[in-house]
Write a protein that holds these residues in place. Structure first.
Motif, PDB file in Angstrom:
ATOM      1  N   UNK A   2      29.623 143.667  24.217  1.00 29.40           N
ATOM      2  CA  UNK A   2      29.011 144.129  25.459  1.00 29.40           C
ATOM      3  C   UNK A   2      28.315 145.475  25.299  1.00 29.40           C
ATOM      4  N   UNK A   3      28.118 145.910  24.072  1.00 30.74           N
ATOM      5  CA  UNK A   3      27.391 147.142  23.834  1.00 30.74           C
ATOM      6  C   UNK A   3      28.193 148.402  24.085  1.00 30.74           C
ATOM      7  N   UNK A   4      29.468 148.376  23.785  1.00 30.92           N
ATOM      8  CA  UNK A   4      30.303 149.555  23.973  1.00 30.92           C
ATOM      9  C   UNK A   4      31.270 149.708  22.807  1.00 30.92           C
ATOM     10  N   UNK A   5      31.643 150.945  22.530  1.00 30.53           N
ATOM     11  CA  UNK A   5      32.652 151.217  21.512  1.00 30.53           C
ATOM     12  C   UNK A   5      34.043 151.329  22.130  1.00 30.53           C
ATOM     13  N   UNK A   6      34.110 151.282  23.462  1.00 28.70           N
ATOM     14  CA  UNK A   6      35.380 151.410  24.169  1.00 28.70           C
ATOM     15  C   UNK A   6      36.039 150.039  24.260  1.00 28.70           C
ATOM     16  N   UNK A   7      37.043 149.821  23.440  1.00 30.68           N
ATOM     17  CA  UNK A   7      37.732 148.526  23.420  1.00 30.68           C
ATOM     18  C   UNK A   7      39.147 148.698  23.951  1.00 30.68           C
ATOM     19  N   UNK A   8      39.579 147.785  24.821  1.00 28.34           N
ATOM     20  CA  UNK A   8      40.933 147.902  25.386  1.00 28.34           C
ATOM     21  C   UNK A   8      42.008 147.606  24.350  1.00 28.34           C
ATOM     22  N   UNK A   9      43.154 148.287  24.500  1.00 26.58           N
ATOM     23  CA  UNK A   9      44.285 148.104  23.594  1.00 26.58           C
ATOM     24  C   UNK A   9      45.480 147.427  24.260  1.00 26.58           C
ATOM     25  N   UNK A  10      45.436 147.245  25.578  1.00 28.07           N
ATOM     26  CA  UNK A  10      46.515 146.576  26.286  1.00 28.07           C
ATOM     27  C   UNK A  10      45.955 145.951  27.559  1.00 28.07           C
ATOM     28  N   UNK A  11      46.800 145.256  28.296  1.00 29.85           N
ATOM     29  CA  UNK A  11      46.339 144.511  29.463  1.00 29.85           C
ATOM     30  C   UNK A  11      45.790 145.420  30.560  1.00 29.85           C
ATOM     31  N   UNK A  12      46.448 146.549  30.803  1.00 27.88           N
ATOM     32  CA  UNK A  12      45.942 147.487  31.821  1.00 27.88           C
ATOM     33  C   UNK A  12      44.564 148.011  31.436  1.00 27.88           C
ATOM     34  N   UNK A  13      44.404 148.365  30.177  1.00 27.00           N
ATOM     35  CA  UNK A  13      43.099 148.836  29.721  1.00 27.00           C
ATOM     36  C   UNK A  13      42.060 147.723  29.800  1.00 27.00           C
ATOM     37  N   UNK A  57      34.517 135.966  11.912  1.00 27.99           N
ATOM     38  CA  UNK A  57      35.307 136.215  13.121  1.00 27.99           C
ATOM     39  C   UNK A  57      34.615 135.785  14.413  1.00 27.99           C
ATOM     40  N   UNK A  58      33.317 135.583  14.357  1.00 31.21           N
ATOM     41  CA  UNK A  58      32.591 135.169  15.560  1.00 31.21           C
ATOM     42  C   UNK A  58      32.974 133.757  15.994  1.00 31.21           C
ATOM     43  N   UNK A  59      33.630 133.002  15.117  1.00 31.29           N
ATOM     44  CA  UNK A  59      34.111 131.674  15.490  1.00 31.29           C
ATOM     45  C   UNK A  59      34.985 131.748  16.734  1.00 31.29           C
ATOM     46  N   UNK A  60      35.781 132.790  16.828  1.00 32.45           N
ATOM     47  CA  UNK A  60      36.683 132.949  17.970  1.00 32.45           C
ATOM     48  C   UNK A  60      35.878 133.136  19.247  1.00 32.45           C
ATOM     49  N   UNK A  61      34.830 133.932  19.191  1.00 35.42           N
ATOM     50  CA  UNK A  61      33.998 134.160  20.376  1.00 35.42           C
ATOM     51  C   UNK A  61      33.292 132.876  20.787  1.00 35.42           C
ATOM     52  N   UNK A  62      32.753 132.151  19.819  1.00 39.38           N
ATOM     53  CA  UNK A  62      32.076 130.892  20.144  1.00 39.38           C
ATOM     54  C   UNK A  62      33.050 129.874  20.719  1.00 39.38           C
ATOM     55  N   UNK A  63      34.268 129.854  20.202  1.00 38.21           N
ATOM     56  CA  UNK A  63      35.283 128.956  20.734  1.00 38.21           C
ATOM     57  C   UNK A  63      35.640 129.353  22.168  1.00 38.21           C
ATOM     58  N   UNK A  64      35.744 130.644  22.434  1.00 37.41           N
ATOM     59  CA  UNK A  64      36.028 131.113  23.798  1.00 37.41           C
ATOM     60  C   UNK A  64      34.892 130.709  24.744  1.00 37.41           C
ATOM     61  N   UNK A  65      33.654 130.793  24.269  1.00 38.08           N
ATOM     62  CA  UNK A  65      32.503 130.367  25.082  1.00 38.08           C
ATOM     63  C   UNK A  65      32.600 128.883  25.414  1.00 38.08           C
ATOM     64  N   UNK A  88      27.101 131.708  28.431  1.00 33.53           N
ATOM     65  CA  UNK A  88      25.827 131.735  27.696  1.00 33.53           C
ATOM     66  C   UNK A  88      25.512 133.149  27.228  1.00 33.53           C
ATOM     67  N   UNK A  89      25.698 134.126  28.102  1.00 29.32           N
ATOM     68  CA  UNK A  89      25.430 135.525  27.739  1.00 29.32           C
ATOM     69  C   UNK A  89      26.350 135.970  26.604  1.00 29.32           C
ATOM     70  N   UNK A  90      27.621 135.626  26.694  1.00 22.26           N
ATOM     71  CA  UNK A  90      28.570 135.991  25.643  1.00 22.26           C
ATOM     72  C   UNK A  90      28.168 135.363  24.316  1.00 22.26           C
ATOM     73  N   UNK A  91      27.754 134.101  24.348  1.00 22.29           N
ATOM     74  CA  UNK A  91      27.326 133.415  23.125  1.00 22.29           C
ATOM     75  C   UNK A  91      26.073 134.058  22.542  1.00 22.29           C
ATOM     76  N   UNK A  92      25.116 134.404  23.381  1.00 20.41           N
ATOM     77  CA  UNK A  92      23.892 135.053  22.897  1.00 20.41           C
ATOM     78  C   UNK A  92      24.201 136.425  22.302  1.00 20.41           C
ATOM     79  N   UNK A  93      25.096 137.181  22.930  1.00 20.84           N
ATOM     80  CA  UNK A  93      25.501 138.474  22.381  1.00 20.84           C
ATOM     81  C   UNK A  93      26.185 138.313  21.035  1.00 20.84           C
TER      82      UNK A  93
END
Length: 111
Positions: A2-13, A57-65, A88-93
């Motif tokens: 999504x164009x960010x370096x801020x990645x969550x580390x837990x469910x609240x984040x 590792x993108x296999x996981x993202x495509x599978x989620x899509x 579709x947006x997630x797959x294109x990204x």
């Protein structure tokens, strides 16, 4: 993705991150998380029980899509359209990130 370096580390984040970066998609946050978790679980099972090595590792993202697209078919109206569009947006990204990574990797090989 999504164009960010801020990645969550837990469910609240994760939920805070979603509210910050996807403020209009509140209803689908848990569905997106479930799709990612299910894709990771499926990939883990393929690696563990079928001995299939993950090519990238993108296999996981495509599978989620794929999961999101399928689940969108179970919805009606505007929510169905929104979830299909999000998949579709997630797959294109993911495709764009693959291109960037391949270009960077090819540049490393040349040097």
């Amino acid at each position: 993705m999504f164009g960010t370096d801020l990645c969550p580390n837990n469910l609240c984040q994760f939920y805070s991150w979603c509210y910050a970066f996807l403020p209009q998609g509140e209803w689908c946050f848990t569905m997106g998380l479930a799709a990612i978790c299910w894709a990771i679980w499926n990939r883990r099972n393929q690696t563990t029980f079928e001995f299939k090595k993950m090519a990238y590792p993108f296999e996981i993202v495509f599978n989620a899509c794929m999961h999101l697209s399928y689940w969108a078919g179970l919805l009606k109206g505007e929510r169905r359209v929104e979830l299909e569009h999000g998949a579709v947006i997630l797959k294109e990204n993911a495709k764009e990130m693959m291109r960037i990574c391949a270009t960077a990797h090819a540049g490393d090989a040349v040097e």
